[in-house]
Design an enzyme around this catalytic site. Sequence first.
Site, PDB file in Angstrom:
ATOM      1  N   GLY A 172      72.654 -73.203  41.440  1.00  0.00           N
ATOM      2  CA  GLY A 172      71.267 -73.359  41.947  1.00  0.00           C
ATOM      3  C   GLY A 172      71.158 -74.088  43.189  1.00  0.00           C
ATOM      4  O   GLY A 172      72.132 -74.555  43.894  1.00  0.00           O
ATOM      5  N   LEU A 225      69.762 -73.311  45.903  1.00  0.00           N
ATOM      6  CA  LEU A 225      70.324 -72.293  46.878  1.00  0.00           C
ATOM      7  C   LEU A 225      70.264 -72.414  48.283  1.00  0.00           C
ATOM      8  O   LEU A 225      69.198 -73.051  48.557  1.00  0.00           O
ATOM      9  CB  LEU A 225      70.083 -70.682  46.432  1.00  0.00           C
ATOM     10  CG  LEU A 225      70.310 -70.447  44.953  1.00  0.00           C
ATOM     11  CD1 LEU A 225      70.102 -69.063  44.759  1.00  0.00           C
ATOM     12  CD2 LEU A 225      71.899 -70.818  44.630  1.00  0.00           C
ATOM     13  N   GLU A 268      71.661 -70.990  52.446  1.00  0.00           N
ATOM     14  CA  GLU A 268      72.698 -69.813  53.199  1.00  0.00           C
ATOM     15  C   GLU A 268      73.914 -69.687  52.771  1.00  0.00           C
ATOM     16  O   GLU A 268      74.342 -68.424  52.732  1.00  0.00           O
ATOM     17  CB  GLU A 268      72.494 -69.877  54.628  1.00  0.00           C
ATOM     18  CG  GLU A 268      71.113 -69.350  55.340  1.00  0.00           C
ATOM     19  CD  GLU A 268      71.266 -67.966  55.271  1.00  0.00           C
ATOM     20  OE1 GLU A 268      71.948 -67.149  55.322  1.00  0.00           O
ATOM     21  OE2 GLU A 268      69.904 -67.427  54.775  1.00  0.00           O
ATOM     22  N   GLY A 269      74.662 -70.638  52.345  1.00  0.00           N
ATOM     23  CA  GLY A 269      75.974 -70.341  51.803  1.00  0.00           C
ATOM     24  C   GLY A 269      75.856 -69.707  50.619  1.00  0.00           C
ATOM     25  O   GLY A 269      76.824 -68.494  50.511  1.00  0.00           O
ATOM     26  N   HIS A 270      75.155 -69.995  49.670  1.00  0.00           N
ATOM     27  CA  HIS A 270      74.878 -68.949  48.493  1.00  0.00           C
ATOM     28  C   HIS A 270      74.569 -67.602  48.771  1.00  0.00           C
ATOM     29  O   HIS A 270      75.043 -66.724  48.089  1.00  0.00           O
ATOM     30  CB  HIS A 270      74.103 -69.683  47.355  1.00  0.00           C
ATOM     31  CG  HIS A 270      74.631 -71.112  47.084  1.00  0.00           C
ATOM     32  ND1 HIS A 270      73.622 -72.099  47.388  1.00  0.00           N
ATOM     33  CD2 HIS A 270      75.333 -71.425  46.164  1.00  0.00           C
ATOM     34  CE1 HIS A 270      74.112 -73.043  46.907  1.00  0.00           C
ATOM     35  NE2 HIS A 270      75.253 -72.853  46.050  1.00  0.00           N
ATOM     36  N   LYS A 325      84.108 -72.984  50.945  1.00  0.00           N
ATOM     37  CA  LYS A 325      83.649 -74.275  51.122  1.00  0.00           C
ATOM     38  C   LYS A 325      84.553 -75.331  49.945  1.00  0.00           C
ATOM     39  O   LYS A 325      84.612 -76.424  50.064  1.00  0.00           O
ATOM     40  CB  LYS A 325      82.039 -74.127  50.915  1.00  0.00           C
ATOM     41  CG  LYS A 325      81.489 -75.629  50.359  1.00  0.00           C
ATOM     42  CD  LYS A 325      81.010 -76.616  51.401  1.00  0.00           C
ATOM     43  CE  LYS A 325      80.969 -77.909  51.080  1.00  0.00           C
ATOM     44  NZ  LYS A 325      80.305 -78.159  49.873  1.00  0.00           N
ATOM     45  N   GLN A 373      88.585 -75.061  44.398  1.00  0.00           N
ATOM     46  CA  GLN A 373      87.877 -74.510  43.479  1.00  0.00           C
ATOM     47  C   GLN A 373      88.402 -72.912  43.444  1.00  0.00           C
ATOM     48  O   GLN A 373      88.766 -72.222  42.368  1.00  0.00           O
ATOM     49  CB  GLN A 373      86.650 -74.539  43.456  1.00  0.00           C
ATOM     50  CG  GLN A 373      85.750 -73.751  42.536  1.00  0.00           C
ATOM     51  CD  GLN A 373      84.334 -74.101  42.395  1.00  0.00           C
ATOM     52  OE1 GLN A 373      83.842 -75.101  41.775  1.00  0.00           O
ATOM     53  NE2 GLN A 373      83.474 -73.148  43.172  1.00  0.00           N
ATOM     54  N   SER A 404      74.470 -78.104  48.446  1.00  0.00           N
ATOM     55  CA  SER A 404      73.082 -78.565  47.815  1.00  0.00           C
ATOM     56  C   SER A 404      72.967 -80.042  48.003  1.00  0.00           C
ATOM     57  O   SER A 404      71.614 -80.634  47.930  1.00  0.00           O
ATOM     58  CB  SER A 404      73.225 -78.034  46.422  1.00  0.00           C
ATOM     59  OG  SER A 404      73.635 -76.653  46.520  1.00  0.00           O
TER      60      SER A 404
HETATM   61  P1  AMP Z   1      77.676 -74.542  43.879  1.00  0.00           P
HETATM   62  O1  AMP Z   1      76.449 -74.000  43.760  1.00  0.00           O
HETATM   63  O2  AMP Z   1      77.653 -75.739  44.737  1.00  0.00           O
HETATM   64  O3  AMP Z   1      78.514 -74.478  42.685  1.00  0.00           O
HETATM   65  O4  AMP Z   1      78.227 -73.291  44.784  1.00  0.00           O
HETATM   66  C1  AMP Z   1      78.384 -72.016  44.195  1.00  0.00           C
HETATM   67  C2  AMP Z   1      79.237 -71.170  45.271  1.00  0.00           C
HETATM   68  O5  AMP Z   1      78.799 -70.985  46.449  1.00  0.00           O
HETATM   69  C3  AMP Z   1      80.673 -71.446  45.231  1.00  0.00           C
HETATM   70  O6  AMP Z   1      81.399 -70.570  44.936  1.00  0.00           O
HETATM   71  C4  AMP Z   1      80.830 -72.352  46.718  1.00  0.00           C
HETATM   72  O7  AMP Z   1      81.849 -72.226  47.082  1.00  0.00           O
HETATM   73  C5  AMP Z   1      79.718 -71.465  47.253  1.00  0.00           C
HETATM   74  N1  AMP Z   1      79.389 -72.193  48.583  1.00  0.00           N
HETATM   75  C6  AMP Z   1      78.613 -73.582  48.464  1.00  0.00           C
HETATM   76  N2  AMP Z   1      78.321 -73.943  49.594  1.00  0.00           N
HETATM   77  C7  AMP Z   1      78.780 -72.840  50.459  1.00  0.00           C
HETATM   78  C8  AMP Z   1      78.702 -72.661  51.959  1.00  0.00           C
HETATM   79  N3  AMP Z   1      78.283 -73.660  52.804  1.00  0.00           N
HETATM   80  N4  AMP Z   1      79.479 -71.602  52.355  1.00  0.00           N
HETATM   81  C9  AMP Z   1      80.179 -70.558  51.668  1.00  0.00           C
HETATM   82  N5  AMP Z   1      80.185 -70.805  50.309  1.00  0.00           N
HETATM   83  C10 AMP Z   1      79.655 -71.770  49.717  1.00  0.00           C
END
Ligand code: AMP
Length: 279
Positions: free
Chosen positions: A32, A34, A36-38, A150, A154, A187
């Site tokens: 969550g 969220l 632009e990356g998500h 990113k 993982q 986030s």
């Molecule tokens: P998180 O909510 O941080 O666990 O991230 C969920 C997914 O979004 C994971 O696969 C992250 O690698 C991806 N993600 C987070 N930030 C970015 C970003 N800036 N660019 C691309 N993917 C991202």
Amino acid sequence: MTLIVRTVKDLRQHVRAWKAKGETVGVVPTMGALHEGHLSLARRARSECDRVITTIFVNPKQFNNADDLKKYPRTEEADAALLATVPVDLIFAPLPEEVYPEGFMTTVSVGGVSEPLEGRMRPGHFDGVATVVSKLFGMTMADYGYFGQKDWQQLQVVLRLVSDLNIPITIVGCETIREADGLAMSSRNVRLTEAGRTRAPVLFSAITTAADDIRAGQSDRMAIREAAEKIRAAGFERVEYIELRDAETLMPSDDPRRPRRMLAAAWLDGVRLIDNIPV
Ligand code: AMP
């Protein structure tokens, strides 16, 4: 508004109906808050799958720091509004007791690739990730799983897990989305002070320069030392690591014929920032 589902039973009902029609299902696991990356992951899934599920679950098992878990931003309403713009078909946002009911006893632990770097700095983190991701794949029965570069390590852990356990899902690694000044979207960025936010892009610019210098023939060690100095000079409290590694195994690598990745973690304003780039 997008459909929000809280239980595995309801989730499976939707997915079974889709699969009965021969539709493909993509899942985008998130915690969550969220940005632009998500959304870029969700859009990619939208373009490649008939049905798209975004999961929102702040997984307590992958936090090795209780304070970080407590402070992790939770913005479900705003998240749902953003996901409606993609749009996704379903949001799966279970409560912790749905994911880890009483009596839960299984841990999925990936060796090797999950041990250095983030694994060393955050003991138990990748066990938490591998366990929840395995569960989310089982719950959603998705054909495709979308993950960001990113979190490079993982992504490699998830690829290894899916391969080792023969999980019938194709993992898609998606490019890191950055702010205009180069800072990787995260986030956690909202927890930076205004001054910190202006300094934060140095993490990316310093490793970018180091990677360029290494490609131009400078020694790995020297390039990395200079990057660490720049990051400290910009006001970061601490550089946890800057490492040049084999892109797949995450082991130390001085073989330029294999794909390599430079990965870094550093603290600014009490916020832990990570980034990585190809070398
Ligand atoms: P998180 O909510 O941080 O666990 O991230 C969920 C997914 O979004 C994971 O696969 C992250 O690698 C991806 N993600 C987070 N930030 C970015 C970003 N800036 N660019 C691309 N993917 C991202």
